[in-house]
Design a protein around this motif. Structure first.
Motif, PDB file in Angstrom:
ATOM      1  N   LEU A  66       0.838  -1.204   0.000  1.00 47.29           N
ATOM      2  CA  LEU A  66       0.000   0.000   0.000  1.00 47.29           C
ATOM      3  C   LEU A  66       0.875   1.258   0.000  1.00 47.29           C
ATOM      4  O   LEU A  66       0.574   2.248   0.671  1.00 47.29           O
ATOM      5  N   GLY A  67       1.968   1.174  -0.752  1.00 44.46           N
ATOM      6  CA  GLY A  67       2.863   2.320  -0.881  1.00 44.46           C
ATOM      7  C   GLY A  67       3.823   2.522   0.265  1.00 44.46           C
ATOM      8  O   GLY A  67       4.635   3.458   0.239  1.00 44.46           O
ATOM      9  N   ILE A  68       3.785   1.637   1.267  1.00 45.10           N
ATOM     10  CA  ILE A  68       4.647   1.756   2.447  1.00 45.10           C
ATOM     11  C   ILE A  68       5.803   0.770   2.299  1.00 45.10           C
ATOM     12  O   ILE A  68       5.580  -0.429   2.136  1.00 45.10           O
ATOM     13  N   PRO A  69       7.049   1.227   2.339  1.00 43.22           N
ATOM     14  CA  PRO A  69       8.181   0.314   2.180  1.00 43.22           C
ATOM     15  C   PRO A  69       8.391  -0.559   3.411  1.00 43.22           C
ATOM     16  O   PRO A  69       8.308  -0.093   4.548  1.00 43.22           O
ATOM     17  N   LEU A  70       8.648  -1.840   3.167  1.00 42.59           N
ATOM     18  CA  LEU A  70       9.000  -2.787   4.232  1.00 42.59           C
ATOM     19  C   LEU A  70      10.314  -3.450   3.834  1.00 42.59           C
ATOM     20  O   LEU A  70      10.353  -4.640   3.526  1.00 42.59           O
ATOM     21  N   ASP A  71      11.373  -2.689   3.864  1.00 44.81           N
ATOM     22  CA  ASP A  71      12.649  -3.201   3.401  1.00 44.81           C
ATOM     23  C   ASP A  71      13.462  -3.785   4.549  1.00 44.81           C
ATOM     24  O   ASP A  71      12.963  -3.933   5.666  1.00 44.81           O
ATOM     25  N   ALA A  72      14.711  -4.102   4.285  1.00 43.70           N
ATOM     26  CA  ALA A  72      15.508  -4.904   5.217  1.00 43.70           C
ATOM     27  C   ALA A  72      15.746  -4.226   6.566  1.00 43.70           C
ATOM     28  O   ALA A  72      16.062  -4.896   7.544  1.00 43.70           O
ATOM     29  N   ASP A  73      15.599  -2.905   6.654  1.00 46.81           N
ATOM     30  CA  ASP A  73      15.835  -2.239   7.936  1.00 46.81           C
ATOM     31  C   ASP A  73      14.751  -2.530   8.960  1.00 46.81           C
ATOM     32  O   ASP A  73      14.919  -2.300  10.155  1.00 46.81           O
TER      33      ASP A  73
END
Length: 245
Positions: free
Chosen positions: A65-72
């Motif tokens: 939904l446009g929210i990044p869920l990256d490795a951090d």
């Protein structure tokens, strides 16, 4: 149309260098039902758990939904996603000491700060849609497995999610209870809910999915349209494993 979920090059390892996800890329559009299938250990559950931050990724890029869920693994981003994404698991995870109505209204009242009456009215409305409004005052132990799973779906819907994730929602049920849960999910799909469903229920995939994604050894190995499934070697292999028709 922008994807509700967009994943590119996802990698996730669990010790000894074993990759549960190995360069996985996919997208899920708003209003789409994506069914994820494959053998045990293929990475299906790991993949769907990244979509609400229950599993972090090691490499790649993921947006929900446009929210990044990256490795951090930013907890603020995860909380933002979870406010908009509902999830239903194999186990029902209902609070045994609370009534069905209280199980459903707990999060809307405490997390979303909704007035109790509003939350209860919404819960009854959803329970009615699920065909179990008469169970509102009972406790989880008084319900069948299929009824408890429908309560779990209702609890997720009570937060008004934009996306619903299902991780093998019928695998813990007796065969005679599976249909009532799948019927509830069919109704959600018909109403236009964006859904990602990990399942072995082949009949559900054929009838409800917009696309069927097959995984093996942490990779996406095939994506098929429902009307092309009979030509899929992966589909035929699942049928030979005893996949549910």
């Amino acid at each position: 149309m922008m994807p509700a979920i967009k994943a590119a090059g996802l990698v996730k390892s669990f010790g000894h260098g074993q990759r549960a996800l190995d360069d996985v890329s996919l997208h899920v559009y708003s209003g789409e039902v994506l069914v994820v299938m494959g053998p045990s250990g293929s990475g299906k559950s790991t993949l769907i758990r990244t979509f609400n931050g229950l599993e972090s990724i090691d490499e790649g890029h993921l947006e929900v939904l446009g929210i990044p869920l990256d490795a951090d693994h930013d907890e603020r981003q995860i909380r933002r996603v979870r406010r908009r994404v509902g999830m239903v698991f194999q186990q029902f995870n209902l609070f045994p000491h609370l009534s069905i109505l209280d199980n459903i209204t707990l999060a809307p009242i405490r997390v979303q700060r909704r007035p109790r009456k509003e939350a209860e009215n919404r819960a009854i409305e959803l329970l009615t849609q699920m065909g179990i409004a008469e169970q509102a005052s009972k406790y989880p132990a008084q319900l069948s497995g299929g009824q408890q799973q429908r309560v779990a779906i209702t609890r997720a819907l009570a937060l008004n999610p934009e996306v619903m994730l299902f991780d093998e929602p019928t695998s813990a049920l007796d065969p005679e209870r599976v249909k009532e849960v799948l019927d509830a999910m069919r109704s959600l799909a018909k109403d236009g809910m964006t859904m990602v469903v990990v399942t072995h229920e082949m009949g559900f995939a054929r009838e409800v999915a917009d696309r069927v994604l097959f995984m093996d050894e942490g990779r996406v190995v095939e994506v098929s349209q429902p009307d092309q499934l009979d030509k899929s070697k992966r589909w035929q292999r699942m049928a030979s494993w005893g996949g549910q028709h």
